[in-house]
Write a protein that holds these residues in place. Structure first.
Motif, PDB file in Angstrom:
ATOM      1  N   HIS A 141      -2.762   4.610  -3.139  1.00 23.16           N
ATOM      2  CA  HIS A 141      -3.835   5.385  -2.510  1.00 23.16           C
ATOM      3  C   HIS A 141      -3.521   6.864  -2.707  1.00 23.16           C
ATOM      4  N   MET A 181      -4.063  10.525  -2.205  1.00 29.53           N
ATOM      5  CA  MET A 181      -4.681  11.556  -1.358  1.00 29.53           C
ATOM      6  C   MET A 181      -4.209  12.905  -1.891  1.00 29.53           C
ATOM      7  N   ASP A 224      -8.554   1.275   6.147  1.00 32.84           N
ATOM      8  CA  ASP A 224      -7.241   1.919   6.270  1.00 32.84           C
ATOM      9  C   ASP A 224      -7.257   2.925   7.409  1.00 32.84           C
ATOM     10  N   ASP A 275       0.942   5.269  -0.015  1.00 30.35           N
ATOM     11  CA  ASP A 275       0.156   6.452   0.323  1.00 30.35           C
ATOM     12  C   ASP A 275       0.753   7.688  -0.323  1.00 30.35           C
ATOM     13  N   VAL A 330      -5.368  -2.455   5.458  1.00 28.40           N
ATOM     14  CA  VAL A 330      -4.140  -1.669   5.320  1.00 28.40           C
ATOM     15  C   VAL A 330      -3.609  -1.427   6.733  1.00 28.40           C
ATOM     16  N   HIS A 343       0.856  -1.195   0.000  1.00 28.60           N
ATOM     17  CA  HIS A 343       0.000   0.000   0.000  1.00 28.60           C
ATOM     18  C   HIS A 343       0.887   1.238   0.000  1.00 28.60           C
TER      19      HIS A 343
HETATM   20 ZN    ZN Z   1      -3.626   4.626   2.772  1.00 24.35          ZN
END
Ligand code: ZN
Ligand code: DX5
Length: 211
Positions: free
Chosen positions: A65, A67, A172, A34, A192, A32
């Motif tokens: 992921h 953001m 998550d 981020d 996650v 994962h």
């Molecule tokens: Zn995340």
């Protein structure tokens, strides 16, 4: 069986290559990643060049992921860098339907994430073009925060909305062996975890504890 997606947000940033290898050997199901832009969330992390540099070092799927504000402009970079799943926040685009189609057209699985305050009804009309729903169980931006228990109800509701569709439910934020069990009971398919996987260095034991 539930899948575990360790978040490299908690890894040693000076040694990401060896961290990824260790996670692979420890039984992680995916990595994962981020991506934070300092605008949608108050933190900055990695861009697509980092994803590309890590790609040769494991065959595990990369679960990216995003953001970020304006993800529509960035998803192609991450697909090109080797992402397998690209998840965008529903809060960051007025054109979620189009963006999910675009992610799939790039050859990636398309994910939608919701922050804790976003109701699940934003998903109602995009379920047929969604491969994964990422439910944030903390406010995104930082590792090491406490799980928000009210999100368990959202997990159950989303699981019910999905019905027989082939859509994975991922959670998550604040996942540890106790909250993991609650999320699995509510319907989570992928967990996650950052802090709880990287704590005290025994990644294999920590991943097993979450399962
Ligand atoms: Zn995340
Ligand atoms: C938070 C990130 C998470 C984070 C989870 O914004 O999306 O993936 O790494 O960290 P822990 O497991 O420490 O809550």
């Amino acid at each position: 069986m539930v899948k575990i997606a360790p978040s490299i947000l908690s890894a040693d940033f000076a040694n990401l290559e060896s961290e990824i290898r260790k996670l692979d050997q420890a039984g992680a199901d995916m990595i994962h990643i981020d991506v934070m832009d300092g605008r949608f969330v108050p933190n900055l992390t990695f861009g697509a060049p980092v994803v590309k540099a890590l790609r040769p070092h494991t065959s595990l799927p990369f679960d990216v992921h995003l953001m970020v504000e304006n993800p529509d402009n960035m998803v192609a970079w991450f697909a090109e860098a080797g992402a397998d799943i690209i998840t965008v926040h529903a809060e960051t685009t007025p054109h979620l339907d189009r963006l999910l189609d675009f992610i799939r057209s790039l050859g990636c699985k398309a994910g939608v994430s919701l922050t804790p305050s976003t109701p699940e009804n934003v998903l109602s009309y995009v379920l047929d073009k969604t491969d994964l729903i990422l439910i944030m169980t903390v406010n995104p931006g930082f590792g090491g925060q406490s799980f928000i228990p009210g999100q368990l109800e959202k997990i159950s509701r989303i699981k019910a909305m999905i019905g027989e569709r082939d859509i994975a439910v991922e959670v998550d934020g604040g996942i540890n062996p106790l909250t993991a069990a609650e999320c699995i009971a509510a319907g989570a398919d992928i967990l996650v975890a950052g802090t709880s996987v990287f704590a005290n260095g025994d990644y294999a034991k920590n991943i097993e504890a979450l399962r």
